[in-house]
Design a protein around this motif. Structure first.
Motif, PDB file in Angstrom:
ATOM      1  N   ASN A  10      48.097  46.488  44.007  1.00 40.84           N
ATOM      2  CA  ASN A  10      46.924  45.670  44.284  1.00 40.84           C
ATOM      3  C   ASN A  10      47.425  44.293  44.697  1.00 40.84           C
ATOM      4  O   ASN A  10      47.830  43.506  43.857  1.00 40.84           O
ATOM      5  CB  ASN A  10      46.045  45.591  43.033  1.00 40.84           C
ATOM      6  CG  ASN A  10      44.891  44.623  43.199  1.00 40.84           C
ATOM      7  OD1 ASN A  10      44.616  44.161  44.311  1.00 40.84           O
ATOM      8  ND2 ASN A  10      44.208  44.311  42.105  1.00 40.84           N
ATOM      9  N   HIS A  96      37.211  46.332  40.019  1.00 36.36           N
ATOM     10  CA  HIS A  96      38.340  45.593  39.432  1.00 36.36           C
ATOM     11  C   HIS A  96      37.784  44.451  38.572  1.00 36.36           C
ATOM     12  O   HIS A  96      36.754  43.864  38.908  1.00 36.36           O
ATOM     13  CB  HIS A  96      39.247  45.051  40.535  1.00 36.36           C
ATOM     14  CG  HIS A  96      40.498  44.430  39.995  1.00 36.36           C
ATOM     15  ND1 HIS A  96      40.521  43.141  39.512  1.00 36.36           N
ATOM     16  CD2 HIS A  96      41.746  44.926  39.811  1.00 36.36           C
ATOM     17  CE1 HIS A  96      41.740  42.872  39.061  1.00 36.36           C
ATOM     18  NE2 HIS A  96      42.502  43.941  39.233  1.00 36.36           N
ATOM     19  N   GLU A  98      38.484  41.451  38.332  1.00 34.89           N
ATOM     20  CA  GLU A  98      38.237  40.189  39.048  1.00 34.89           C
ATOM     21  C   GLU A  98      36.936  40.270  39.851  1.00 34.89           C
ATOM     22  O   GLU A  98      36.241  39.270  40.020  1.00 34.89           O
ATOM     23  CB  GLU A  98      39.447  39.851  39.935  1.00 34.89           C
ATOM     24  CG  GLU A  98      40.615  39.362  39.079  1.00 34.89           C
ATOM     25  CD  GLU A  98      41.994  39.663  39.622  1.00 34.89           C
ATOM     26  OE1 GLU A  98      42.139  39.963  40.820  1.00 34.89           O
ATOM     27  OE2 GLU A  98      42.952  39.614  38.829  1.00 34.89           O
ATOM     28  N   GLY A 174      47.818  39.666  34.961  1.00 29.97           N
ATOM     29  CA  GLY A 174      48.367  38.414  35.462  1.00 29.97           C
ATOM     30  C   GLY A 174      48.831  37.463  34.369  1.00 29.97           C
ATOM     31  O   GLY A 174      49.121  36.301  34.643  1.00 29.97           O
ATOM     32  N   GLY A 213      48.066  45.983  34.245  1.00 28.03           N
ATOM     33  CA  GLY A 213      48.123  44.758  33.440  1.00 28.03           C
ATOM     34  C   GLY A 213      49.564  44.396  33.171  1.00 28.03           C
ATOM     35  O   GLY A 213      50.185  44.910  32.245  1.00 28.03           O
ATOM     36  N   SER A 214      50.110  43.520  34.052  1.00 25.84           N
ATOM     37  CA  SER A 214      51.488  43.033  33.896  1.00 25.84           C
ATOM     38  C   SER A 214      52.534  44.148  33.863  1.00 25.84           C
ATOM     39  O   SER A 214      53.526  44.058  33.146  1.00 25.84           O
ATOM     40  CB  SER A 214      51.610  42.127  32.669  1.00 25.84           C
ATOM     41  OG  SER A 214      50.788  40.978  32.829  1.00 25.84           O
ATOM     42  N   GLY A 235      49.712  44.447  40.090  1.00 24.30           N
ATOM     43  CA  GLY A 235      49.368  43.259  40.856  1.00 24.30           C
ATOM     44  C   GLY A 235      50.612  42.474  41.231  1.00 24.30           C
ATOM     45  O   GLY A 235      51.328  42.798  42.177  1.00 24.30           O
ATOM     46  N   GLY A 236      50.910  41.442  40.455  1.00 22.41           N
ATOM     47  CA  GLY A 236      51.996  40.512  40.762  1.00 22.41           C
ATOM     48  C   GLY A 236      53.313  41.173  41.141  1.00 22.41           C
ATOM     49  O   GLY A 236      53.949  40.784  42.138  1.00 22.41           O
TER      50      GLY A 236
HETATM   51  P1  PGA Z   1      49.016  42.274  37.301  1.00 26.17           P
HETATM   52  O1  PGA Z   1      47.606  42.735  37.951  1.00 26.17           O
HETATM   53  O2  PGA Z   1      49.963  43.419  37.468  1.00 26.17           O
HETATM   54  O3  PGA Z   1      49.413  41.060  38.076  1.00 26.17           O
HETATM   55  O4  PGA Z   1      48.735  42.005  35.861  1.00 26.17           O
HETATM   56  C1  PGA Z   1      47.130  44.041  37.784  1.00 26.17           C
HETATM   57  C2  PGA Z   1      45.782  44.194  38.459  1.00 26.17           C
HETATM   58  O5  PGA Z   1      44.978  43.255  38.450  1.00 26.17           O
HETATM   59  O6  PGA Z   1      45.479  45.255  39.016  1.00 26.17           O
END
Ligand code: PGA
Length: 250
Positions: A10, A96, A98, A174, A213-214, A235-236
């Motif tokens: 993502n 999601h 967000e 994040g 999640g991270s 994500g990141g």
């Molecule tokens: P993250 O994001 O890996 O940066 O925690 C995951 C996501 O929002 O799908």
């Protein structure tokens, strides 16, 4: 029953077309021939044509981070499923955290988007997860069940096969804080049991539930290696080709 894992990136609101192309060009050789897991990239809409073209013929599929449920219309700023399909996108994230947090997406909207995706042959990745206050109040199970119940209104076992669910505890997104494998497994079991209640044991046994999640190269194996965890939404750590490839090859 063995479920093929899906490892998904993502990208959120990051990268220009040139940066996206450079990622794909660097990433594809790193995962060439990798067939143990499915691999997906979810870039911003403006990047989709570039990324789809660059990944053509590879083992990487491309989807949107969000779609609208209407076929077309006066919905400024939105992307339709028809538009996604026309450029070659095959998947979409739905709900999601967000989107829920900053763009007021409710379970009802998630449900409408899920129906629209399934009716139009797009693979939906439905995101659920509790905020920190829910977890601290011991309400994680209730929140997950409510989100799953809301997402699946009117969905029958006959049409449910493509559905992928991503469990993303909001406090772990994040933040560098990751759910322990035990916490993730417990949440995944709650989600799978709720799917079984609504759609029956066969659908529940087949549905893929990703953790998000991270996730990073250093913790990918201990998470995705769990029997209950059928992949990751990243994500990141998905923004760099070598980092995301390391997660894919956990
Ligand atoms: P993250 O994001 O890996 O940066 O925690 C995951 C996501 O929002 O799908």
């Amino acid at each position: 029953m063995s479920r093929k894992a899906l490892i998904a990136a993502n990208w959120k609101m990051f990268k220009t077309p040139a940066e996206a192309k450079a990622f794909v060009d660097a990433f594809l050789p790193l995962v060439a021939g990798h067939s143990r897991d499915e691999i997906a990239l979810f870039p911003s809409p403006v990047l989709l044509p570039t990324v789809i073209e660059a990944a053509k013929g590879s083992n990487v599929v491309i989807g949107a981070q969000n779609i609208h449920f209407a076929p077309e219309g006066a919905f400024t700023g939105e992307t339709s499923i028809g538009q996604l399909k026309a450029v070659g996108g095959t998947h979409t994230l739905i709900g999601h955290s967000e989107r829920r947090q900053y763009f007021a997406e409710t379970d009802e909207i998630v449900n409408k988007k899920l129906h629209a995706a399934l009716e139009n042959g797009i693979v939906p990745v439905v995101c659920v997860g509790e905020v920190l206050a829910d977890r601290e109040a011991g309400k994680t199970g209730d929140v997950l069940k409510k989100q799953i119940d809301g997402a699946l209104v009117g969905i029958t076992a006959e049409i449910a096969a493509p559905i992928v669910i991503a469990y993303e505890p909001v406090w772990a997104i994040g933040t560098g804080k990751t759910a322990t494998p035990e916490m993730a497994v417990e949440a995944h079991k709650i989600i799978r049991a709720e799917v079984a209640k609504l759609l029956g044991p066969a659908v529940a046994a087949a549905v893929r539930i990703l953790y998000g999640g991270s996730v990073k190269p250093a913790n990918a194996k201990e998470l995705i290696g769990q029997e209950e965890i059928d992949g990751a939404l990243v994500g990141g750590a998905s923004l760099k080709a070598d980092s995301f490839a390391a997660i894919v090859k956990y």
